[in-house]
Design a protein around this motif. Structure first.
Motif, short mmCIF file in Angstrom:
data_model
loop_
_atom_site.label_atom_id
_atom_site.label_comp_id
_atom_site.label_asym_id
_atom_site.label_seq_id
_atom_site.Cartn_x
_atom_site.Cartn_y
_atom_site.Cartn_z
N PHE A 11 -5.20 -4.30 0.36
CA PHE A 11 -3.88 -4.60 0.90
C PHE A 11 -3.30 -5.91 0.37
O PHE A 11 -2.14 -5.93 -0.06
CB PHE A 11 -3.91 -4.63 2.44
CG PHE A 11 -3.77 -3.27 3.06
CD1 PHE A 11 -2.53 -2.80 3.45
CD2 PHE A 11 -4.88 -2.47 3.24
CE1 PHE A 11 -2.40 -1.54 4.02
CE2 PHE A 11 -4.76 -1.21 3.81
CZ PHE A 11 -3.51 -0.75 4.20
N PRO A 12 -4.04 -7.02 0.38
CA PRO A 12 -3.44 -8.27 -0.13
C PRO A 12 -3.06 -8.18 -1.61
O PRO A 12 -2.01 -8.68 -2.00
CB PRO A 12 -4.54 -9.32 0.08
CG PRO A 12 -5.47 -8.73 1.08
CD PRO A 12 -5.39 -7.25 0.93
N ILE A 14 -2.20 -5.50 -3.34
CA ILE A 14 -1.01 -4.64 -3.50
C ILE A 14 0.24 -5.39 -3.05
O ILE A 14 1.28 -5.34 -3.71
CB ILE A 14 -1.18 -3.32 -2.73
CG1 ILE A 14 -2.30 -2.48 -3.35
CG2 ILE A 14 0.12 -2.53 -2.72
CD1 ILE A 14 -2.72 -1.28 -2.52
N SER A 15 0.15 -6.12 -1.95
CA SER A 15 1.30 -6.87 -1.45
C SER A 15 1.76 -7.91 -2.46
O SER A 15 2.96 -8.05 -2.73
CB SER A 15 0.96 -7.55 -0.13
OG SER A 15 0.63 -6.58 0.83
N LEU A 16 0.82 -8.64 -3.03
CA LEU A 16 1.17 -9.65 -4.02
C LEU A 16 1.75 -9.02 -5.28
O LEU A 16 2.69 -9.55 -5.88
CB LEU A 16 -0.06 -10.51 -4.37
CG LEU A 16 -0.50 -11.48 -3.28
CD1 LEU A 16 -1.81 -12.16 -3.66
CD2 LEU A 16 0.58 -12.52 -3.01
N CYS A 18 3.40 -6.16 -5.51
CA CYS A 18 4.76 -5.69 -5.22
C CYS A 18 5.75 -6.85 -5.20
O CYS A 18 6.88 -6.71 -5.68
CB CYS A 18 4.79 -4.91 -3.91
SG CYS A 18 4.06 -3.26 -4.08
N LEU A 19 5.34 -8.00 -4.70
CA LEU A 19 6.19 -9.19 -4.72
C LEU A 19 6.45 -9.63 -6.16
O LEU A 19 7.59 -9.92 -6.54
CB LEU A 19 5.54 -10.32 -3.92
CG LEU A 19 6.31 -11.62 -3.82
CD1 LEU A 19 7.65 -11.39 -3.12
CD2 LEU A 19 5.49 -12.65 -3.07
N THR A 22 8.84 -7.20 -7.78
CA THR A 22 10.22 -7.40 -7.31
C THR A 22 10.84 -8.60 -8.01
O THR A 22 12.01 -8.56 -8.40
CB THR A 22 10.23 -7.59 -5.78
OG1 THR A 22 9.69 -6.40 -5.18
CG2 THR A 22 11.63 -7.83 -5.26
N GLN A 65 6.31 -0.20 -8.98
CA GLN A 65 6.50 -0.38 -7.54
C GLN A 65 6.14 0.90 -6.78
O GLN A 65 5.49 0.83 -5.73
CB GLN A 65 7.94 -0.78 -7.25
CG GLN A 65 8.26 -2.19 -7.69
CD GLN A 65 9.72 -2.54 -7.51
OE1 GLN A 65 10.61 -1.71 -7.70
NE2 GLN A 65 9.99 -3.78 -7.15
N GLY A 68 2.41 1.24 -6.70
CA GLY A 68 1.86 0.25 -5.77
C GLY A 68 2.05 0.66 -4.32
O GLY A 68 1.13 0.54 -3.51
N LEU A 69 3.24 1.17 -4.01
CA LEU A 69 3.49 1.62 -2.63
C LEU A 69 2.66 2.86 -2.30
O LEU A 69 2.17 2.99 -1.17
CB LEU A 69 4.98 1.90 -2.44
CG LEU A 69 5.86 0.65 -2.46
CD1 LEU A 69 7.34 1.03 -2.44
CD2 LEU A 69 5.52 -0.28 -1.32
N LEU A 72 -0.71 1.65 -1.45
CA LEU A 72 -0.72 1.06 -0.11
C LEU A 72 -0.76 2.14 0.97
O LEU A 72 -1.57 2.08 1.91
CB LEU A 72 0.51 0.18 0.07
CG LEU A 72 0.60 -0.63 1.34
CD1 LEU A 72 -0.49 -1.68 1.40
CD2 LEU A 72 1.97 -1.30 1.43
#
Length: 132
Positions: A11-12, A14-16, A18-19, A22, A65, A68-69, A72
């Motif tokens: 999770f961390p 993937i979140s990073l 995606c940021l 973006t 993206q 990545g989503l 997640l």
């Protein structure tokens, strides 16, 4: 560590990612708008090459993206399947699919970075910057 917490480990990351994706997307759209504005005033052949490259890269970032989503969502689904003790293979297969999406997103990122380098090389050549 129980099995349901294993998918939570990605999770961390993937979140990073995606940021970061973006941020790349926003930088490219800003660049594209600037080039389009300049190109509409005084068209230049090299801008067309750059705009084609940027469009391709924007589509790659979209794919990065989405992958990545998907990773997640599949990781979250995997956690649920493992937590509720759905047959063991369901959660593990879903986690494997999440990892495939995650790695595919990273591979697409490498491809996008390569195109980014190709784009700046066009400008270096146009400016007659010596190669290294």
């Amino acid at each position: 560590m129980n099995n349901a917490s294993i998918p939570a480990l990605i999770f961390p990351a993937i979140s990073l990612l995606c940021l970061a994706y973006t941020n790349r997307f926003l930088a490219l759209t800003t660049l594209a708008r600037g080039i389009l504005k300049e190109h509409s005033v005084a068209p230049q052949p090299h801008w067309e090459v750059q705009l084609i490259n940027i469009r391709h890269r924007l589509h790659l970032i979209k794919r990065m993206q989405m992958l990545g989503l998907a990773a997640l969502l599949l990781a979250a689904l995997s956690m649920g399947l493992m937590y509720f003790s759905v047959p063991w293979y369901s959660g593990e297969i879903t986690l494997a699919l999440a990892l495939v999406c995650f790695v595919s997103s990273l591979a697409t990122c490498v491809h996008e970075i390569t195109l980014s380098i190709d784009a700046i090389e066009v400008e270096f050549k146009r400016a007659k910057v010596p190669e290294i």
